[in-house]
Design a protein around this motif. Structure first.
Motif, PDB file in Angstrom:
ATOM      1  N   PRO A   4      44.011  47.965  69.304  1.00 44.88           N
ATOM      2  CA  PRO A   4      44.911  46.811  69.134  1.00 44.88           C
ATOM      3  C   PRO A   4      46.347  47.213  68.788  1.00 44.88           C
ATOM      4  CG  PRO A   4      42.860  46.432  67.963  1.00 44.88           C
ATOM      5  CD  PRO A   4      42.843  47.845  68.455  1.00 44.88           C
ATOM      6  N   LEU A   5      46.520  48.395  68.222  1.00 41.89           N
ATOM      7  CA  LEU A   5      47.873  48.838  67.881  1.00 41.89           C
ATOM      8  C   LEU A   5      48.641  49.305  69.103  1.00 41.89           C
ATOM      9  CD1 LEU A   5      46.964  50.925  64.708  1.00 41.89           C
ATOM     10  CD2 LEU A   5      47.821  48.568  64.800  1.00 41.89           C
ATOM     11  N   HIS A   6      47.948  49.782  70.129  1.00 42.48           N
ATOM     12  CA  HIS A   6      48.603  50.385  71.291  1.00 42.48           C
ATOM     13  C   HIS A   6      48.424  49.601  72.590  1.00 42.48           C
ATOM     14  CE1 HIS A   6      49.209  53.868  68.777  1.00 42.48           C
ATOM     15  NE2 HIS A   6      47.919  53.933  68.538  1.00 42.48           N
ATOM     16  N   TYR A   7      47.674  48.519  72.527  1.00 36.83           N
ATOM     17  CA  TYR A   7      47.317  47.834  73.768  1.00 36.83           C
ATOM     18  C   TYR A   7      47.527  46.342  73.586  1.00 36.83           C
ATOM     19  CZ  TYR A   7      44.316  46.000  77.478  1.00 36.83           C
ATOM     20  OH  TYR A   7      43.826  45.331  78.553  1.00 36.83           O
ATOM     21  N   VAL A   8      48.180  45.699  74.569  1.00 35.75           N
ATOM     22  CA  VAL A   8      48.381  44.253  74.535  1.00 35.75           C
ATOM     23  C   VAL A   8      47.536  43.656  75.647  1.00 35.75           C
ATOM     24  CG1 VAL A   8      50.064  42.400  74.794  1.00 35.75           C
ATOM     25  CG2 VAL A   8      50.726  44.533  73.702  1.00 35.75           C
ATOM     26  N   ARG A   9      46.745  42.674  75.281  1.00 39.15           N
ATOM     27  CA  ARG A   9      45.918  42.028  76.302  1.00 39.15           C
ATOM     28  C   ARG A   9      46.795  41.260  77.270  1.00 39.15           C
ATOM     29  NH1 ARG A   9      40.548  39.407  74.087  1.00 39.15           N
ATOM     30  NH2 ARG A   9      40.842  38.515  76.116  1.00 39.15           N
ATOM     31  N   ARG A  10      46.313  41.127  78.454  1.00 39.80           N
ATOM     32  CA  ARG A  10      47.095  40.451  79.496  1.00 39.80           C
ATOM     33  C   ARG A  10      47.395  39.017  79.094  1.00 39.80           C
ATOM     34  NH1 ARG A  10      45.410  38.524  85.352  1.00 39.80           N
ATOM     35  NH2 ARG A  10      47.474  38.346  86.226  1.00 39.80           N
ATOM     36  N   GLU A  11      46.399  38.334  78.530  1.00 42.51           N
ATOM     37  CA  GLU A  11      46.597  36.937  78.128  1.00 42.51           C
ATOM     38  C   GLU A  11      47.682  36.828  77.059  1.00 42.51           C
ATOM     39  OE1 GLU A  11      43.526  38.419  77.962  1.00 42.51           O
ATOM     40  OE2 GLU A  11      42.618  37.595  79.762  1.00 42.51           O
ATOM     41  N   ASP A  12      47.691  37.773  76.114  1.00 40.08           N
ATOM     42  CA  ASP A  12      48.718  37.756  75.070  1.00 40.08           C
ATOM     43  C   ASP A  12      50.102  37.992  75.671  1.00 40.08           C
ATOM     44  OD1 ASP A  12      46.752  37.347  73.164  1.00 40.08           O
ATOM     45  OD2 ASP A  12      46.582  39.491  72.659  1.00 40.08           O
ATOM     46  N   TYR A  13      50.188  38.924  76.598  1.00 38.27           N
ATOM     47  CA  TYR A  13      51.463  39.213  77.240  1.00 38.27           C
ATOM     48  C   TYR A  13      51.965  37.983  78.006  1.00 38.27           C
ATOM     49  CZ  TYR A  13      54.960  41.235  80.305  1.00 38.27           C
ATOM     50  OH  TYR A  13      56.106  41.480  80.987  1.00 38.27           O
ATOM     51  N   VAL A  14      51.081  37.349  78.754  1.00 39.78           N
ATOM     52  CA  VAL A  14      51.476  36.171  79.536  1.00 39.78           C
ATOM     53  C   VAL A  14      51.935  35.061  78.599  1.00 39.78           C
ATOM     54  CG1 VAL A  14      50.590  34.355  81.056  1.00 39.78           C
ATOM     55  CG2 VAL A  14      50.046  36.745  81.523  1.00 39.78           C
ATOM     56  N   ARG A  15      51.225  34.843  77.492  1.00 43.20           N
ATOM     57  CA  ARG A  15      51.597  33.795  76.543  1.00 43.20           C
ATOM     58  C   ARG A  15      52.969  34.099  75.937  1.00 43.20           C
ATOM     59  NH1 ARG A  15      47.127  33.342  73.739  1.00 43.20           N
ATOM     60  NH2 ARG A  15      47.602  35.111  72.399  1.00 43.20           N
ATOM     61  N   ASN A  16      53.182  35.345  75.522  1.00 48.48           N
ATOM     62  CA  ASN A  16      54.485  35.710  74.952  1.00 48.48           C
ATOM     63  C   ASN A  16      55.604  35.574  75.981  1.00 48.48           C
ATOM     64  OD1 ASN A  16      53.396  36.243  72.446  1.00 48.48           O
ATOM     65  ND2 ASN A  16      53.153  38.436  72.822  1.00 48.48           N
ATOM     66  N   GLN A  17      55.336  35.990  77.197  1.00 46.26           N
ATOM     67  CA  GLN A  17      56.334  35.885  78.259  1.00 46.26           C
ATOM     68  C   GLN A  17      56.662  34.426  78.546  1.00 46.26           C
ATOM     69  OE1 GLN A  17      57.700  38.671  79.280  1.00 46.26           O
ATOM     70  NE2 GLN A  17      59.129  37.627  80.628  1.00 46.26           N
ATOM     71  N   THR A  18      55.638  33.580  78.512  1.00 49.65           N
ATOM     72  CA  THR A  18      55.856  32.147  78.746  1.00 49.65           C
ATOM     73  C   THR A  18      56.720  31.554  77.646  1.00 49.65           C
ATOM     74  OG1 THR A  18      53.702  32.017  79.824  1.00 49.65           O
ATOM     75  CG2 THR A  18      54.682  29.950  79.114  1.00 49.65           C
ATOM     76  N   VAL A  19      56.470  31.922  76.412  1.00 52.03           N
ATOM     77  CA  VAL A  19      57.267  31.427  75.290  1.00 52.03           C
ATOM     78  C   VAL A  19      58.718  31.880  75.445  1.00 52.03           C
ATOM     79  CG1 VAL A  19      57.618  31.671  72.798  1.00 52.03           C
ATOM     80  CG2 VAL A  19      55.337  31.233  73.686  1.00 52.03           C
ATOM     81  N   LEU A  20      58.914  33.162  75.793  1.00 52.90           N
ATOM     82  CA  LEU A  20      60.282  33.665  75.974  1.00 52.90           C
ATOM     83  C   LEU A  20      60.997  32.937  77.111  1.00 52.90           C
ATOM     84  CD1 LEU A  20      59.827  37.520  75.509  1.00 52.90           C
ATOM     85  CD2 LEU A  20      60.989  35.931  73.984  1.00 52.90           C
ATOM     86  N   GLU A  21      60.306  32.732  78.200  1.00 56.74           N
ATOM     87  CA  GLU A  21      60.923  32.035  79.334  1.00 56.74           C
ATOM     88  C   GLU A  21      61.249  30.597  78.986  1.00 56.74           C
ATOM     89  OE1 GLU A  21      58.451  32.601  82.748  1.00 56.74           O
ATOM     90  OE2 GLU A  21      58.830  34.753  82.817  1.00 56.74           O
ATOM     91  N   ALA A  22      60.369  29.948  78.209  1.00 54.09           N
ATOM     92  CA  ALA A  22      60.644  28.569  77.797  1.00 54.09           C
ATOM     93  C   ALA A  22      61.878  28.522  76.908  1.00 54.09           C
ATOM     94  CB  ALA A  22      59.435  27.993  77.068  1.00 54.09           C
ATOM     95  N   LYS A  23      62.017  29.481  76.006  1.00 55.34           N
ATOM     96  CA  LYS A  23      63.196  29.530  75.138  1.00 55.34           C
ATOM     97  C   LYS A  23      64.461  29.787  75.961  1.00 55.34           C
ATOM     98  CE  LYS A  23      60.902  30.927  70.887  1.00 55.34           C
ATOM     99  NZ  LYS A  23      60.773  31.957  69.849  1.00 55.34           N
ATOM    100  N   LEU A  24      64.366  30.698  76.934  1.00 58.54           N
ATOM    101  CA  LEU A  24      65.522  30.964  77.796  1.00 58.54           C
ATOM    102  C   LEU A  24      65.894  29.735  78.619  1.00 58.54           C
ATOM    103  CD1 LEU A  24      64.844  34.597  79.055  1.00 58.54           C
ATOM    104  CD2 LEU A  24      66.675  33.830  77.544  1.00 58.54           C
TER     105      LEU A  24
END
Length: 110
Positions: free
Chosen positions: A73-93
């Motif tokens: 968990p310290l070195h690996y990001v799940r795809r779902e987590d990455y997509v969720r974070n990317q979606t949040v960033l894009e929504a903020k942008l």
């Protein structure tokens, strides 16, 4: 009919000799059996040592795997987590872009 006559001491000597020979054969067979069993047990000991080594290697592998699972968990990001974070960033942008557009439109109208 033929009769063999022997004195008692010769008869006892022949009997002791036959019994001694029989006892010697029995002892020889027991020694050979013991030697064969020792050989088999030596082979079994080698196999048990090999199994013990394999068991130790398996235990080390399991420990390494558990460490990997703990560190993952310290070195690996799940795809779902990455997509969720990317979606949040894009929504903020997108919201920031909309605010800038609104500010620009208000600046033009004034």
């Amino acid at each position: 009919m033929m009769m063999i006559e022997m004195p008692a001491w010769q008869l006892i000597g022949v009997g002791v000799t036959v019994l001694g020979g029989f006892a010697g054969l029995v002892k020889l067979l027991l020694l050979q059996t013991e030697r064969r069993l020792d050989q088999r047990f030596a082979v079994m000991d080698e196999r048990f040592n090999a199994v013990a080594k394999d068991g130790e290697r398996l235990r080390n592998l399991e420990l390494s795997f558990e460490r990997l699972r703990a560190d993952m968990p310290l070195h690996y990001v799940r795809r779902e987590d990455y997509v969720r974070n990317q979606t949040v960033l894009e929504a903020k942008l997108d919201a920031l872009a909309l605010k800038l557009e609104n500010v620009q439109l208000k600046g033009i109208k004034q």
